[in-house]
Design an enzyme around this catalytic site. Structure first.
Site, PDB file in Angstrom:
ATOM      1  N   LYS A 203       0.851  -1.188   0.000  1.00 33.44           N
ATOM      2  CA  LYS A 203       0.000   0.000   0.000  1.00 33.44           C
ATOM      3  C   LYS A 203       0.884   1.235   0.000  1.00 33.44           C
ATOM      4  CE  LYS A 203      -3.509   2.433   2.606  1.00 33.44           C
ATOM      5  NZ  LYS A 203      -4.522   2.353   3.662  1.00 33.44           N
ATOM      6  N   GLU A 242       7.227  -6.867   1.198  1.00 35.18           N
ATOM      7  CA  GLU A 242       6.029  -6.673   2.015  1.00 35.18           C
ATOM      8  C   GLU A 242       5.028  -7.810   1.801  1.00 35.18           C
ATOM      9  OE1 GLU A 242       4.981  -4.852   4.323  1.00 35.18           O
ATOM     10  OE2 GLU A 242       6.040  -2.930   4.352  1.00 35.18           O
ATOM     11  N   LYS A 257      -2.344  -1.484  -3.703  1.00 32.79           N
ATOM     12  CA  LYS A 257      -3.174  -0.286  -3.618  1.00 32.79           C
ATOM     13  C   LYS A 257      -2.315   0.956  -3.685  1.00 32.79           C
ATOM     14  CE  LYS A 257      -6.234   1.934  -0.340  1.00 32.79           C
ATOM     15  NZ  LYS A 257      -6.651   1.943   1.045  1.00 32.79           N
ATOM     16  N   TYR A 322     -15.487   1.190  -6.311  1.00 36.34           N
ATOM     17  CA  TYR A 322     -16.740   1.908  -6.072  1.00 36.34           C
ATOM     18  C   TYR A 322     -17.686   1.736  -7.256  1.00 36.34           C
ATOM     19  CZ  TYR A 322     -13.894   3.974  -2.406  1.00 36.34           C
ATOM     20  OH  TYR A 322     -13.078   4.128  -1.314  1.00 36.34           O
TER      21      TYR A 322
HETATM   22  C1  PBG Z   1      -6.600   3.779   5.425  1.00 39.37           C
HETATM   23  C2  PBG Z   1      -7.338   3.555   4.160  1.00 39.37           C
HETATM   24  C3  PBG Z   1      -7.135   4.279   2.990  1.00 39.37           C
HETATM   25  C4  PBG Z   1      -8.063   3.808   2.065  1.00 39.37           C
HETATM   26  C5  PBG Z   1      -8.785   2.773   2.663  1.00 39.37           C
HETATM   27  N1  PBG Z   1      -8.321   2.636   3.963  1.00 39.37           N
HETATM   28  C6  PBG Z   1      -6.123   5.282   2.615  1.00 39.37           C
HETATM   29  C7  PBG Z   1      -5.650   6.302   3.543  1.00 39.37           C
HETATM   30  O1  PBG Z   1      -6.422   7.131   4.041  1.00 39.37           O
HETATM   31  O2  PBG Z   1      -4.445   6.345   3.768  1.00 39.37           O
HETATM   32  C8  PBG Z   1      -8.217   4.362   0.694  1.00 39.37           C
HETATM   33  C9  PBG Z   1      -9.382   3.967  -0.099  1.00 39.37           C
HETATM   34  C10 PBG Z   1      -9.637   4.825  -1.279  1.00 39.37           C
HETATM   35  O3  PBG Z   1      -8.937   5.815  -1.563  1.00 39.37           O
HETATM   36  O4  PBG Z   1     -10.603   4.503  -1.976  1.00 39.37           O
HETATM   37  N2  PBG Z   1      -6.759   2.855   6.409  1.00 39.37           N
END
Ligand code: PBG
Length: 333
Positions: A203, A242, A257, A322
């Site tokens: 991530k 990771e 991600k 989404y």
């Molecule tokens: C953090 C989290 C994030 C997303 C889901 N959980 C990113 C963040 O704020 O660092 C991002 C999801 C998205 O952008 O659609 N726990």
């Protein structure tokens, strides 16, 4: 992969296989289906069925009751699972993200509503504190620094609360070191051996999370950035380390991600590990497609399906998006 040497033109004319729709369908390598999608939604604590989010057109926050209806809709559309993220009442946020451990918090209520409405649909929850903390970070902060091990201890409690509410897939998105092993051990000893872990393994610290932070209400409170725990966008070898770590700690599935800017990482992970690999088409990716489509600059439906097909072609077992219900509908579900 072995390849026969190609004949020369005009014996070979690649366009023969593109000449008609039936021929293109016949030779298509990658076919997207609703079963490839995990629908990401945001739940809010109020009564309004939906609350629009300016930077996420078409993806409003949903009430708990509406989450139940979303689960029924997912079932009807053939979408296997929903990932739910909370927008928490700012008055319930504190430094330690205490509300994350409340078994009656809005995520747990949404999980129950969805499992009641459509038990056949999988429910996935984020394991991270950012929706619940007054500083917007995913972990505990002391003197401006993230406390890794203390955070992991809280995340374990959060995951247990979610698993007890009926969550099927725990998805740690916090990027703390050692959290997958801690989660797995706690889930086993608390009787949740069937609860799966999808690790947000690679991530990145990304600008593409902006609209999500609007949607969950952390954008206005976040102090600083997340670069000491989320990965540097320049790194690829580190992503493999990771992922390897999370697998060795007991992850059942892994995730990359954001999605589209990191398809090379998806491909490397798929080739290196024999584990279902997912990508998150994050909020900023969704917003870009929606914004350009609203201006008439691109065909939104086609861009949506093309981007999702790209993830699958890169090797993803599935995509968190989404767009899930709209894509499933466009696919004729
Ligand atoms: C953090 C989290 C994030 C997303 C889901 N959980 C990113 C963040 O704020 O660092 C991002 C999801 C998205 O952008 O659609 N726990």
């Amino acid at each position: 992969m072995s390849r026969a040497p190609l004949a020369a033109f005009p014996a070979i004319r690649p366009r023969r296989l593109r000449q008609s729709d039936w021929m293109r369908r016949l030779v298509r390598e990658t076919v997207l289906t609703p079963a490839d999608l995990i629908w990401s939604i945001v739940v809010h604590e109020g009564e309004a069925d939906t609350i629009e989010v300016a930077s996420m057109p078409g993806a409003p926050r949903l009430s708990v009751a509406e989450c139940g209806r979303a689960a029924a809709r997912a079932k009807a559309l053939g979408i296997p699972a929903i990932a739910v993220f909370p927008h928490v009442d700012p008055r319930k946020k504190d430094e330690r993200g205490t509300a994350a451990l409340d078994p009656d918090n809005v995520v747990c209520r949404a999980v129950k509503a969805m499992k009641d409405a459509a038990p056949e649909v999988g429910v996935m929850c984020d394991v991270a504190l950012d929706p619940f903390t007054s500083h917007g970070h995913d972990g505990l902060v002391e003197g401006g620094r993230i406390l890794n091990d203390a955070t992991v201890a809280v995340l374990v409690e959060q995951a247990l609360v979610q698993a007890r509410a009926g969550c099927d897939i725990l998805a740690p998105s916090d990027m703390m070191d050692g959290r997958v092993a801690a989660l797995r051990a706690a889930l086993e000893s608390d009787g949740h051996s069937d609860a799966a872990i999808m690790a947000y393994a690679a991530k990145y610290a990304s600008a593409f999370y902006g609209p999500y932070r609007d949607a969950i209400g952390s954008a206005s409170v976040l102090t600083g950035d997340k670069k000491t725990y989320q990965m540097d966008p320049g790194n690829s070898e580190e992503a493999l380390r990771e992922v390897a770590l999370d697998i060795s700690e007991g992850a059942d599935m892994v995730m990359v991600k954001p999605g589209m800017p990191y398809l090379d990482i998806v491909r490397r992970v798929v080739e290196a590990f024999s584990l279902p690999t997912f990508a998150f088409q994050v909020s900023g990716e969704y917003a870009m497609i929606q914004a350009a489509a609203e201006r008439g600059w691109i065909d939104g439906d086609r861009a949506m399906l093309e981007s999702l097909t790209g993830f699958k072609r890169a090797g993803c077992a599935g995509i968190i998006t989404y767009f899930a219900p709209r894509a499933a509908q466009a696919l004729g579900a």
